[in-house]
Structures are given as structure tokens and as C-alpha cells.
Design a protein around this motif. Structure first.
Motif, PDB file in Angstrom:
ATOM      1  N   ALA A 169     -24.936  25.282 -74.582  1.00 40.26           N
ATOM      2  CA  ALA A 169     -26.150  26.106 -74.587  1.00 40.26           C
ATOM      3  C   ALA A 169     -26.390  26.699 -75.969  1.00 40.26           C
ATOM      4  O   ALA A 169     -27.532  26.737 -76.460  1.00 40.26           O
ATOM      5  CB  ALA A 169     -26.031  27.213 -73.544  1.00 40.26           C
ATOM      6  N   LEU A 170     -25.317  27.152 -76.610  1.00 38.33           N
ATOM      7  CA  LEU A 170     -25.441  27.706 -77.961  1.00 38.33           C
ATOM      8  C   LEU A 170     -25.892  26.645 -78.957  1.00 38.33           C
ATOM      9  O   LEU A 170     -26.708  26.900 -79.840  1.00 38.33           O
ATOM     10  CB  LEU A 170     -24.108  28.317 -78.398  1.00 38.33           C
ATOM     11  CG  LEU A 170     -23.675  29.595 -77.660  1.00 38.33           C
ATOM     12  CD1 LEU A 170     -22.275  30.015 -78.110  1.00 38.33           C
ATOM     13  CD2 LEU A 170     -24.669  30.726 -77.905  1.00 38.33           C
ATOM     14  N   VAL A 171     -25.363  25.441 -78.804  1.00 34.45           N
ATOM     15  CA  VAL A 171     -25.761  24.342 -79.693  1.00 34.45           C
ATOM     16  C   VAL A 171     -27.197  23.934 -79.409  1.00 34.45           C
ATOM     17  O   VAL A 171     -27.947  23.547 -80.316  1.00 34.45           O
ATOM     18  CB  VAL A 171     -24.811  23.139 -79.510  1.00 34.45           C
ATOM     19  CG1 VAL A 171     -25.321  21.923 -80.282  1.00 34.45           C
ATOM     20  CG2 VAL A 171     -23.401  23.491 -79.971  1.00 34.45           C
ATOM     21  N   GLY A 172     -27.603  24.038 -78.137  1.00 32.19           N
ATOM     22  CA  GLY A 172     -28.944  23.617 -77.762  1.00 32.19           C
ATOM     23  C   GLY A 172     -30.050  24.443 -78.385  1.00 32.19           C
ATOM     24  O   GLY A 172     -31.155  23.942 -78.604  1.00 32.19           O
ATOM     25  N   ILE A 173     -29.769  25.705 -78.701  1.00 32.35           N
ATOM     26  CA  ILE A 173     -30.790  26.574 -79.284  1.00 32.35           C
ATOM     27  C   ILE A 173     -31.264  26.057 -80.641  1.00 32.35           C
ATOM     28  O   ILE A 173     -32.470  25.853 -80.847  1.00 32.35           O
ATOM     29  CB  ILE A 173     -30.281  28.024 -79.379  1.00 32.35           C
ATOM     30  CG1 ILE A 173     -30.076  28.593 -77.964  1.00 32.35           C
ATOM     31  CG2 ILE A 173     -31.255  28.895 -80.171  1.00 32.35           C
ATOM     32  CD1 ILE A 173     -29.401  29.950 -77.944  1.00 32.35           C
ATOM     33  N   PRO A 174     -30.353  25.811 -81.614  1.00 30.78           N
ATOM     34  CA  PRO A 174     -30.824  25.260 -82.892  1.00 30.78           C
ATOM     35  C   PRO A 174     -31.395  23.852 -82.756  1.00 30.78           C
ATOM     36  O   PRO A 174     -32.320  23.480 -83.491  1.00 30.78           O
ATOM     37  CB  PRO A 174     -29.570  25.273 -83.780  1.00 30.78           C
ATOM     38  CG  PRO A 174     -28.421  25.377 -82.847  1.00 30.78           C
ATOM     39  CD  PRO A 174     -28.913  26.140 -81.673  1.00 30.78           C
ATOM     40  N   LEU A 175     -30.883  23.056 -81.809  1.00 38.00           N
ATOM     41  CA  LEU A 175     -31.439  21.721 -81.611  1.00 38.00           C
ATOM     42  C   LEU A 175     -32.869  21.815 -81.090  1.00 38.00           C
ATOM     43  O   LEU A 175     -33.736  21.027 -81.485  1.00 38.00           O
ATOM     44  CB  LEU A 175     -30.575  20.924 -80.623  1.00 38.00           C
ATOM     45  CG  LEU A 175     -29.220  20.431 -81.131  1.00 38.00           C
ATOM     46  CD1 LEU A 175     -28.477  19.686 -80.027  1.00 38.00           C
ATOM     47  CD2 LEU A 175     -29.383  19.543 -82.353  1.00 38.00           C
ATOM     48  N   PHE A 176     -33.121  22.789 -80.210  1.00 42.28           N
ATOM     49  CA  PHE A 176     -34.480  22.994 -79.704  1.00 42.28           C
ATOM     50  C   PHE A 176     -35.414  23.362 -80.856  1.00 42.28           C
ATOM     51  O   PHE A 176     -36.524  22.830 -80.974  1.00 42.28           O
ATOM     52  CB  PHE A 176     -34.484  24.096 -78.649  1.00 42.28           C
ATOM     53  CG  PHE A 176     -35.858  24.467 -78.171  1.00 42.28           C
ATOM     54  CD1 PHE A 176     -36.536  23.647 -77.282  1.00 42.28           C
ATOM     55  CD2 PHE A 176     -36.484  25.624 -78.614  1.00 42.28           C
ATOM     56  CE1 PHE A 176     -37.809  23.983 -76.830  1.00 42.28           C
ATOM     57  CE2 PHE A 176     -37.747  25.969 -78.174  1.00 42.28           C
ATOM     58  CZ  PHE A 176     -38.415  25.142 -77.280  1.00 42.28           C
ATOM     59  N   ALA A 177     -34.960  24.276 -81.712  1.00 44.49           N
ATOM     60  CA  ALA A 177     -35.780  24.684 -82.852  1.00 44.49           C
ATOM     61  C   ALA A 177     -36.025  23.511 -83.798  1.00 44.49           C
ATOM     62  O   ALA A 177     -37.141  23.306 -84.289  1.00 44.49           O
ATOM     63  CB  ALA A 177     -35.097  25.831 -83.598  1.00 44.49           C
ATOM     64  N   ALA A 178     -34.974  22.707 -84.029  1.00 47.15           N
ATOM     65  CA  ALA A 178     -35.111  21.564 -84.937  1.00 47.15           C
ATOM     66  C   ALA A 178     -36.032  20.498 -84.356  1.00 47.15           C
ATOM     67  O   ALA A 178     -36.586  19.672 -85.095  1.00 47.15           O
ATOM     68  CB  ALA A 178     -33.743  20.957 -85.222  1.00 47.15           C
ATOM     69  N   GLY A 179     -36.215  20.520 -83.031  1.00 44.12           N
ATOM     70  CA  GLY A 179     -37.087  19.548 -82.398  1.00 44.12           C
ATOM     71  C   GLY A 179     -38.539  19.663 -82.835  1.00 44.12           C
ATOM     72  O   GLY A 179     -39.316  18.721 -82.673  1.00 44.12           O
ATOM     73  N   PHE A 180     -38.928  20.809 -83.412  1.00 47.30           N
ATOM     74  CA  PHE A 180     -40.299  21.005 -83.887  1.00 47.30           C
ATOM     75  C   PHE A 180     -40.529  20.382 -85.270  1.00 47.30           C
ATOM     76  O   PHE A 180     -41.668  20.283 -85.713  1.00 47.30           O
ATOM     77  CB  PHE A 180     -40.625  22.497 -83.950  1.00 47.30           C
ATOM     78  CG  PHE A 180     -40.844  23.126 -82.598  1.00 47.30           C
ATOM     79  CD1 PHE A 180     -42.094  23.135 -82.018  1.00 47.30           C
ATOM     80  CD2 PHE A 180     -39.787  23.700 -81.915  1.00 47.30           C
ATOM     81  CE1 PHE A 180     -42.304  23.713 -80.771  1.00 47.30           C
ATOM     82  CE2 PHE A 180     -39.976  24.282 -80.675  1.00 47.30           C
ATOM     83  CZ  PHE A 180     -41.240  24.283 -80.098  1.00 47.30           C
ATOM     84  N   ILE A 181     -39.457  19.990 -85.949  1.00 46.53           N
ATOM     85  CA  ILE A 181     -39.603  19.400 -87.289  1.00 46.53           C
ATOM     86  C   ILE A 181     -40.132  17.971 -87.133  1.00 46.53           C
ATOM     87  O   ILE A 181     -39.496  17.154 -86.453  1.00 46.53           O
ATOM     88  CB  ILE A 181     -38.256  19.382 -88.042  1.00 46.53           C
ATOM     89  CG1 ILE A 181     -37.691  20.803 -88.126  1.00 46.53           C
ATOM     90  CG2 ILE A 181     -38.422  18.774 -89.420  1.00 46.53           C
ATOM     91  CD1 ILE A 181     -36.295  20.856 -88.733  1.00 46.53           C
ATOM     92  N   PRO A 182     -41.272  17.646 -87.742  1.00 44.81           N
ATOM     93  CA  PRO A 182     -41.825  16.299 -87.611  1.00 44.81           C
ATOM     94  C   PRO A 182     -40.825  15.227 -88.034  1.00 44.81           C
ATOM     95  O   PRO A 182     -40.069  15.401 -88.994  1.00 44.81           O
ATOM     96  CB  PRO A 182     -43.045  16.325 -88.553  1.00 44.81           C
ATOM     97  CG  PRO A 182     -43.409  17.771 -88.645  1.00 44.81           C
ATOM     98  CD  PRO A 182     -42.106  18.523 -88.576  1.00 44.81           C
ATOM     99  N   VAL A 183     -40.815  14.133 -87.327  1.00 45.87           N
ATOM    100  CA  VAL A 183     -39.963  12.971 -87.561  1.00 45.87           C
ATOM    101  C   VAL A 183     -38.490  13.297 -87.296  1.00 45.87           C
ATOM    102  O   VAL A 183     -37.839  12.679 -86.469  1.00 45.87           O
ATOM    103  CB  VAL A 183     -40.141  12.394 -88.985  1.00 45.87           C
ATOM    104  CG1 VAL A 183     -39.253  11.153 -89.149  1.00 45.87           C
ATOM    105  CG2 VAL A 183     -41.600  12.061 -89.252  1.00 45.87           C
ATOM    106  N   VAL A 184     -37.940  14.293 -88.016  1.00 43.88           N
ATOM    107  CA  VAL A 184     -36.528  14.666 -87.837  1.00 43.88           C
ATOM    108  C   VAL A 184     -36.267  15.070 -86.389  1.00 43.88           C
ATOM    109  O   VAL A 184     -35.254  14.682 -85.789  1.00 43.88           O
ATOM    110  CB  VAL A 184     -36.150  15.825 -88.788  1.00 43.88           C
ATOM    111  CG1 VAL A 184     -34.741  16.343 -88.473  1.00 43.88           C
ATOM    112  CG2 VAL A 184     -36.226  15.363 -90.231  1.00 43.88           C
TER     113      VAL A 184
END
Length: 274
Positions: A169-184
Motif C-alpha cells: 500500500a505504501l509503495v502503491g501511493i507513489p506509483l499512483f502519483a507516477a501514473g499521471f506522468i505521460p508515457v512513463v
């Protein structure tokens, strides 16, 4: 042999046994092959397959319902976290909310797979313990086995699983945020998610065979790190299979069997039938 900080024994194994020099890519696919070997063992023994499918069906129904609910409400959730796009053009607003929806589904899939595994292992603890034991008997038994009372084993399994789900769950938070970065967010992030999910799945699934040897979560983490590519190969293969509809239910027994083989390999014990 030495003692871990928690007092459990850790077996010192020569590195050339646990990590043969075949290159990281070769060891990764070798780890994935352990899942296939586990599947082969289960197919040759249908009773093992049936033992593992029953608890997986129970928890699978629960998590399919939960994920279906997430899919149903994903548009509302995407709108909830992107209020800044309310005044944007229809195309721009729709695009950012599609990205947000995909991020929700990605993190939901990561957490769902790990939570499903944790709950299934708890529900089916006696069944999966039996599968794991039978696999190890086939390859020479369990050296250094200790007697662990059922309730103590179950309590330890629940605590370890909760700890690993919390980490995800802790790892999922930054991954969720990074999901908004186009392409990446649509390329790199899913790969990272699969790697993280695979590592945590390997830690979860190897709990029973390590516990039979009196080894705790810090011990298995240390041993599996010695040959990380093999561990990731096994874990990522399981993770990908669990994302396939009904894959988690059908593959769970094979994953438990493969985890017993992964444990033996990480401790330098035979994974070849005599």
C-alpha cells in the motif's frame, strides 16, 4: 549457522549454490520456470490441484467482486482526484481522467493480487501446507524441520501477510502519483508495479516452507535477496498469471508448489528428483 536478530536460525549457503552463474536474465527465466514446474507437479497429482483450488475459489469470488466494484466506480474516483480539470476542454479533461482511472486500476490490481494471496493463504493454510510438504518430500524432505503448532503458524502467517500488504500500500501511493506522468505512467510504472508485486508475492508464498525450518520473514527476505533475479522471475510470473481472469484461482496451487522449490533453491537444497 548464525542467528537472526529475531532469534531464528539462518542457514549460510555458498553463493555459487543459490545463484549459479547464468546471468541475471537467465536466472530470471529460471525463476519463472519454477512456477511451470510447480504447475507440472500439480497436474501430475490432481489431488494437489483440488486441495489448492477450493480456498482460492472462495477468496477469488470476494476479490473479483471488489475489483468489479472498483471498475464500476473508477470514473467517479478519477473525477474526484482531478477537480483541477473541471474547467478544461472536453478532450483534455477526458484524457487526464482516463489516465487517473488507469492509475486507480493499476494500483487496485497490485493491492488486489497481494491481498488475494494473503487471504487465500490464511483461508487455505492447512491445504497449502500439505501441498508444500508433499512437494518437499518429493525432493528429499525438509532438512532442519521444526514442529510449529497450527495456531502459532496461522498467527505468524497473518502478521507477515498484513505487513507485506501494508508495504504494498505504501509503495502503491507513489506509483499512483507516477501514473499521471505521460508515457512513463503507462510504460515504466506498470513494469515497476509488476516487479514490486512479484517480489512481495515471492515473500508471501515462501512463508510456509521457510516457517517449517524455523525461519521468519527477515530470514526469508535475506535468503531470497541472494539470488534476486530468480526470486523476481518466479514472483513476476505469478503476478502476471494472477492478473488474468480466473488465473489466480487456477494457478494458486502451482504457485505454492513453485514457492517450495524456490525456497529449496534459495537454501541450497536439491530441486531435482532423485
Amino acid at each position: 549457522m548464525r542467528r537472526s536478530p529475531l532469534g531464528s536460525a539462518v542457514v549460510n549457503v555458498p553463493r555459487n549454490i543459490t545463484a549459479p552463474v547464468t546471468g541475471a536474465v537467465g536466472r530470471f527465466f529460471s525463476g519463472a520456470g519454477l512456477l511451470l514446474r510447480g504447475l507440472g507437479l500439480c497436474l501430475r497429482s490432481p489431488r494437489l490441484m483440488l486441495l489448492g483450488i477450493v480456498p482460492a475459489l472462495l477468496s477469488g469470488a470476494l476479490f473479483v467482486g471488489a475489483f468489479a466494484t472498483l471498475v464500476y466506480f473508477v470514473d467517479d474516483l478519477a473525477a474526484l482526484v482531478t477537480p483541477f480539470a473541471d474547467d478544461w476542454s472536453t478532450t483534455a479533461r477526458g484524457l487526464v481522467r482516463v489516465v487517473a482511472g488507469l492509475a486507480f486500476l493499476g494500483v487496485g490490481g497490485l493491492l488486489g493480487v497481494l491481498a488475494f494471496t494473503a487471504v487465500t493463504l490464511v483461508i487455505g493454510d492447512p491445504f497449502y501446507e500439505k501441498i508444500s510438504e508433499r512437494v518437499e518430500e518429493r525432493y528429499g524432505g525438509t532438512p532442519g524441520a521444526v514442529e510449529v503448532p497450527f495456531w502459532s503458524s496461522l498467527r505468524r502467517s497473518v502478521v507477515d501477510s498484513l505487513r507485506l500488504v501494508a508495504i504494498s500500500a505504501l509503495v502503491g501511493i507513489p506509483l499512483f502519483a507516477a501514473g499521471f506522468i505521460p508515457v512513463v505512467g503507462q510504460t515504466v510504472v506498470p513494469v515497476i508495479g509488476a516487479a514490486v508485486g512479484g517480489w512481495l508475492l515471492a515473500l508471501e508464498l515462501t512463508g510456509a516452507p521457510f516457517s517449517r525450518r524455523g525461519l521468519r520473514l527477515p530470514d526469508r527476505r535475506a535468503r531470497l535477496k541472494v539470488d534476486r533475479p530468480t526470486t523476481l522471475g518466479f514472483g513476476v510470473a505469478v503476478f502476471v498469471c494472477f492478473l488474468i481472469p480466473l488465473g489466480a484461482v487456477l494457478v494458486m496451487p502451482a504457485a505454492v508448489a513453485g514457492a517450495a522449490l524456490l525456497t529449496r533453491r534459495s537454501l541450497g537444497q536439491s530441486v531435482e528428483e532423485g
